[in-house]
Design an enzyme around this catalytic site. Structure first.
Site: not given
Ligand code: NAD
Length: 477
Positions: A148-149, A172, A175, A225-226, A247-248, A281, A378
């Site tokens: 979402w960022n 996907k 949301e 994502g994370s 890309e984490l 990130c 992070e």
């Molecule tokens: P999160 O890790 O739960 O979610 C991050 C993203 O991953 C969301 O879009 C979520 O829908 C997706 N996601 C989560 N669980 C998933 C799964 N099992 N399968 C597929 N997709 C999944 O965390 P959050 O609370 O939404 O965001 C916080 C942390 O996420 C941040 O601290 C950061 O570390 C990380 N993040 C990183 C980026 C990046 O650009 N690397 C982007 C968004 C979030």
């Protein structure tokens, strides 16, 4: 007006509700009010998406790459025309300012265009001397998971190279920011993308990823994502040995050397750090300053951070909007408390603003002990730590002292220091005397716990290809 919005799934070339009628609310982070709803995919919706992607695969992968490229270039033009309205939707769902949202969409447009323009050339056979060549072949159906960022640019960096390479995609979208995936997929549909080549789903992330990666139809996983979620997905992908592009997270250092020009370094750091309320990130999060410059840097940085105008994303005077969700505010509170409990000092910021919306001000922490969570985890928000260093070796050691390795930055005029820092910083990308993130034409990826694989440029397209080596051409006469 937003309350009336309901975003749908796109399966087999049609917009439609989820088969079980389930929807999820979308919250405006500036007001904490629900502004829209988004359809959640059921298991049968996901099966339909898989079947639809697989049906479209043969024609899409074996058709002329030039035509694939033309669709992407047309989609770029169509999306560009949607930007003024789409940027408002993104700002209302994500919290970034409308100017930031429009800037992000511009980069998404550029990414579609770049991949479209290069689709033919990057799908062509590559000669290797007189007897051998490499024939790039699309790997097959891609499961793409986007956050979402920076939803627009991150969707574009997955969809565009996969499509250029000849792979159908099940995307996907996030949301939290569904309008973005909907606008981009609609642009592709209007550009003439055949049905089934892109399917868009939303829902419960863990259920969707488990279902899709469990299918042998899916050949590639691409995720931003994370680190924790990335590792879970990599484990799921191991069953079918799907190729992974991950890309984490990041925890990027900036090394400010003794000869740095603070009139350039301070505004550059502030601008890049506080964009999107620090939820990037590759945002800088740990500033290391040569001791003779430390006090001057800190006072300029603190003054600059205090002057940042925080407000509603749709107010043109706003320089930094709210954070995207309550989870980020909780993380800022937890990291700040942990650091101050261990003796850190708050130079500015440090507490949620007392008003509706997920507002957290630019925050600068000093005297942060090594064990503090903010130096390991992070932050993904507008928190910076600032610390002095005495030698370049010490700065490099500190800069590398996290599990992440995505981006690193430094400011110096010295050729020796540049060489030492470029070689010494453990990061996927290093920027010298300015801060720069991803671009359409260059590879970008992390090392250490920041992931693996590349997005962007030629390498971004190659990630979705089997580079088939053909030997013995001369022997065919
Ligand atoms: P999160 O890790 O739960 O979610 C991050 C993203 O991953 C969301 O879009 C979520 O829908 C997706 N996601 C989560 N669980 C998933 C799964 N099992 N399968 C597929 N997709 C999944 O965390 P959050 O609370 O939404 O965001 C916080 C942390 O996420 C941040 O601290 C950061 O570390 C990380 N993040 C990183 C980026 C990046 O650009 N690397 C982007 C968004 C979030």
């Amino acid at each position: 007006m937003f309350a009336a919005r309901s975003y749908q799934l796109f399966i087999n070339g049609k917009w439609r509700a989820g088969s079980e009628g389930v929807t999820l609310p979308v919250t405006n982070p500036a007001t904490e009010k629900t502004v829209a709803s988004v359809a959640a995919a059921s298991a049968s919706d996901l099966d339909e998406a898989l079947a639809s992607a697989e049906r479209s695969r043969k024609a899409w992968s074996s058709g002329p790459a030039k035509e694939r490229g033309e669709i992407l270039v047309a989609a770029a033009r169509i999306l560009a025309a949607k930007v003024p309205a789409a940027a408002k939707d993104l700002a209302a769902e994500q919290g970034k300012t409308i100017a930031e949202a429009a800037g992000e969409y511009a980069r998404a447009v550029e990414t579609l265009d770049w991949n479209g323009t290069h689709a033919e050339e990057l799908s062509a056979a590559i000669p290797m001397g007189p007897n051998r060549m490499i024939v790039p072949e699309p790997l097959g159906v891609v499961a793409a998971f986007t956050p979402w960022n920076y939803p627009a640019v991150l969707i574009a960096r997955k969809l565009a190279p996969a499509l250029a390479a000849g792979c159908p995609v099940i995307l996907k979208g996030a949301e939290e920011t569904p309008s973005v995936a909907v606008h981009i997929v609609e642009a592709l549909r209007e550009a003439g993308l055949p049905e089934g080549v892109v399917n868009l789903v939303f829902g419960v992330p863990a259920q969707i990823s488990r279902h899709l990666l469990n299918s042998p139809i899916v050949k590639v996983l691409t995720f931003t994502g994370s680190t924790a979620v990335g590792k879970e997905l990599a484990k799921l992908a191991a069953t079918n040995l799907q190729r992974c592009i991950l890309e984490l997270g990041g925890h990027s250092p900036v090394v400010v050397c003794e000869d740095a020009d603070l009139t350039k370094a301070v505004p550059a750091i502030a601008e890049y750090k506080f964009e999107c309320a620090g939820q990037s990130c590759n945002a800088p999060s740990r500033i290391l300053v040569a001791r003779p410059l430390y006090q001057e840097f800190l006072s300029r940085m603190t003054e600059t951070a205090r002057k940042i105008n925080i407000g509603a994303p749709d107010d043109p005077a706003t320089q930094m909007g709210p954070m995207a969700n309550a989870r980020r505010i909780e993380a800022m509170q937890r990291l700040t408390k942990d650091a101050t409990d261990r003796g850190a000092r708050i130079e500015t910021g440090g507490a949620r603003l007392e008003q509706p919306g997920f507002y957290w001000p630019p925050t600068i922490l000093t005297g942060v002990p090594k064990e503090a969570k903010v130096l390991q985890e992070e932050p993904f928000g507008p928190i910076l730590t600032v610390a002095p260093f005495d030698t370049i070796e010490e700065a490099i050691e500190e800069a590398n002292a996290t599990e992440y390795g995505l981006a690193a930055y430094f400011f110096t005029a010295s050729a020796d220091a540049k060489r030492e820092l470029i070689g010494g910083l453990a990061a996927g990308a290093v920027s010298v005397n300015y801060l720069k993130g991803v671009s359409a034409d260059a590879p970008y990826g992390g090392v250490k716990q920041s992931g693996y694989g590349y997005e962007g440029g030629e390498h971004g397209v190659r990630s979705f290809q089997n580079l088939k080596l053909v030997n013995g051409l001369g022997s065919f006469g």
